[in-house]
Design an enzyme around this catalytic site. Sequence first.
Site, PDB file in Angstrom:
ATOM      1  N   GLU A 279       1.648  63.991 -11.462  1.00  0.00           N
ATOM      2  CA  GLU A 279       3.081  63.966 -11.744  1.00  0.00           C
ATOM      3  C   GLU A 279       3.336  63.176 -13.017  1.00  0.00           C
ATOM      4  O   GLU A 279       3.002  61.996 -13.097  1.00  0.00           O
ATOM      5  CB  GLU A 279       3.857  63.332 -10.591  1.00  0.00           C
ATOM      6  N   CYS A 280       3.919  63.805 -14.006  1.00  0.00           N
ATOM      7  CA  CYS A 280       4.385  63.167 -15.232  1.00  0.00           C
ATOM      8  C   CYS A 280       3.243  62.445 -15.952  1.00  0.00           C
ATOM      9  O   CYS A 280       2.508  63.068 -16.705  1.00  0.00           O
ATOM     10  CB  CYS A 280       5.547  62.219 -14.932  1.00  0.00           C
TER      11      CYS A 280
END
Length: 833
Positions: free
Chosen positions: A341-342
């Site tokens: 994530e990210c």
Amino acid sequence: MVTRLPRVVVAAPSTGQGKTTIATGLMAALRHGGREVSPHKVGPDYIDPGYHAVATGRPGRNLDPHLVGEDLVAPLLLHGARGADVAVIEGVMGLHDGRLGTGGSSSTAHVARLTRTPVILVLDVSRMSRTAAAVALGMRDFDPGVNVAGVILNRAGSPRNDAEITAALDDIGLPVLGAVPRDADLETPSRHLGLVTAAERDDVAGLVELLGERVAEHVDLDAVLALAADAPDLDVEPWDPQTVVTAPAGAGAAGERPVVAVAGGRAFTFRYPEVDELLTAAGCAVTPFDPLRDRALPPGTRAIYLGGGFPEVHADELAENTELLADLRAAVAAGVPTVAECAGLLYLARTLDDHPMAGALPVTAAMATRLTLRYPEAFAPTDTLLTRAGERVTGHEFHRTATDPVHGSVPAWQIDDAPTGFGGPSLHASYLHVHWAGHPRLAQRLADAAHAAPAASIASRAVAAESRAVDAEGAAGTVGPDDTPTDPVVRPLDHHGDAEVGPGLLDLAVNVYPGPRPTWLDAALAGSLEQVERYPDARAARTAVARRHGRDADEVLLCAGAAEAFTLLARLRPWRHPVVVHPQFTEPHAALLQAGHSVHTVLCRPEDNFALDPAEVPEQADLVVIGNPTNPTGVLHPREAIAALIRTGRVVVVDEAFMDVVPGETESLAEEPGGALVVVRSLTKHWSIPGVRAGYLLAAPSLVAELGALQPSWPVSTPALAAIEACSDDRAVAEGRRRADQLAGWRDELIHALSARGIRVLPSDASFVLAEVGAGRHAALRDVGVAVRRADTFPGLNDRWVRIAVRSPDVTRQLLAALDTLDHLSPQDGDTR
């Protein structure tokens, strides 16, 4: 179910009023006053909860209706507040500011209504006087469903101005709970995405302590607690991860919990605590690793979770850790289930601001001029590791980096009709953050994939693969999914030296003293057999141990070896943040996992000769386990370094299983007053009785009583008690010193001989040494008849290292001859050390 929970929301009319300062200080002040405080944050923000965790010693948790749904907000509050005396909820932005276009949905006011929590309004009064009352009146009356019950004045100035504001607020019926003056020392530094995270600040504990002192000095804490106590009872069930995910039958037993490696440390601080709890409930062992420091993924990794953070700030250091980058790249290529994530997406890219990253995704990433901030609903266009086609989730994005577009790849999500991220059967990577408590099926699918993955350690896979891929000219070849160890260990934490030995092998893997047992010890063991018709009586042995260390008998707990002590300690309490300092003996880590805990790892670095830096241990750790001298490194940590780990509310466990081989037992803490310090001792190795299982721990009487209550009746056998008593008298102390001096001489000869051959050997104070012999040498030595202990099953080490037991000079010469033989057989391979 009706639950009583005193609680307050700390809100403000706008961002910048100082609510984070006041909320964090309030948490710290209440905790210092003896309350158990549960910290919460409205919205998706990860940074403020990091400061909350330092202030309270509990995980900072988020309450966000957009991310988890309205019905789950109050249950998540109660879940996070289990065992707490009071909950403090920090708001987001202005009190009524929520998701745009939704009438204030997911605002602080929305969460206050859902949880029926009174609001304390923080007002920055540095540039106003009576107008503060007008602002507060508007805040109170704008939404009758929100109970604004008190005000704290922040950045207060003169007493006259404070009195003017207080009088105006009294006129509208809002009590002033405190006035905190301006103080530059309380400012927290910011950067491109907000505050600097707590994990990245060396002074975070001091800052939070100062915040608590200032709030305690200037805020009426009794009035705050009285207001919190007025909060109505909540008639909802606390959220429970066990009810929304399932574990396969048998999961949770020793060795049956697949390791999910989760990125942590200073560069990867963004992960909701419910992620760990869901994966644990689904039968996984959540094992953090630090991409800035760890040289390989945790042993036994069967899935990977790379959360958010600030890799762009640490790109130089991340790029320098080429061993871990290669290990991660090989793991993804081999199909190890991976969620990013990210920041995790950036870490898997080819480059980040021109710094080489893992290269597991065909993209480059760089800082952008435009900030991306959105609260979207995402659609799954196809089946992936986490999703099924057509499913929808809610999430948030917050980043100032961008990746170059890739055509033809399978997207992870579709947001506003635009594909984003990367998906596949074993990979899910995108910028979108999702709170898995609101979408537990994502956790279930990652856990299921981990359970289904091959039960083999991938630690050091890339290092070994790249070593094998170097051709005769030294040009690097290709690392592919087939580049896996030929001898993987199914349960690395349960791997011990006795598994290394076998018929015809010279045993340098097991650390049992090689000489005969003293005649008096054999006599005590034989004599104990005449007493086995009676139940064991531990009083004489406990008294002998107490006399040996100058302790009282009620400070001694006898155990069936050190292993039982670690099991008891793991079961002692519901540890919230247990830390094991690695590399070290893996039994404490395994015991904590078996007891259902998520274990946090602090790794000592090879460039520091694996010395302990107490500052690396997180402040929120409530249990810390460290070996001294440490197995397998042989490092003897100074007493002062270990004493620096001691904190109020924290138990520090020192494994002194090999302290008896240290001449004079320097740096031992066995004779220190108990407090929250536990010293574990084992007699099995130095006295050549591993089959007897004899050990003990030393601690404060209250801790000993708690641990003893977890033991079954008669836990230590009569022969073991006889051995403990015999090995604790003056005769044994003298013989132990003689053996320690003898081992020290043999060890010096071994270290000198290995060093003379260009092999790196760590300074050691134990009955073994850790040597960097090179990749593949463990198996090669075994092929020529020598068993040494492989080191790649210890967190923080790879297959370039082996542990070698100290033996007499004639045995050492056989080891050296074997090493010379290997060098003679493969000189063309170059220096593999």
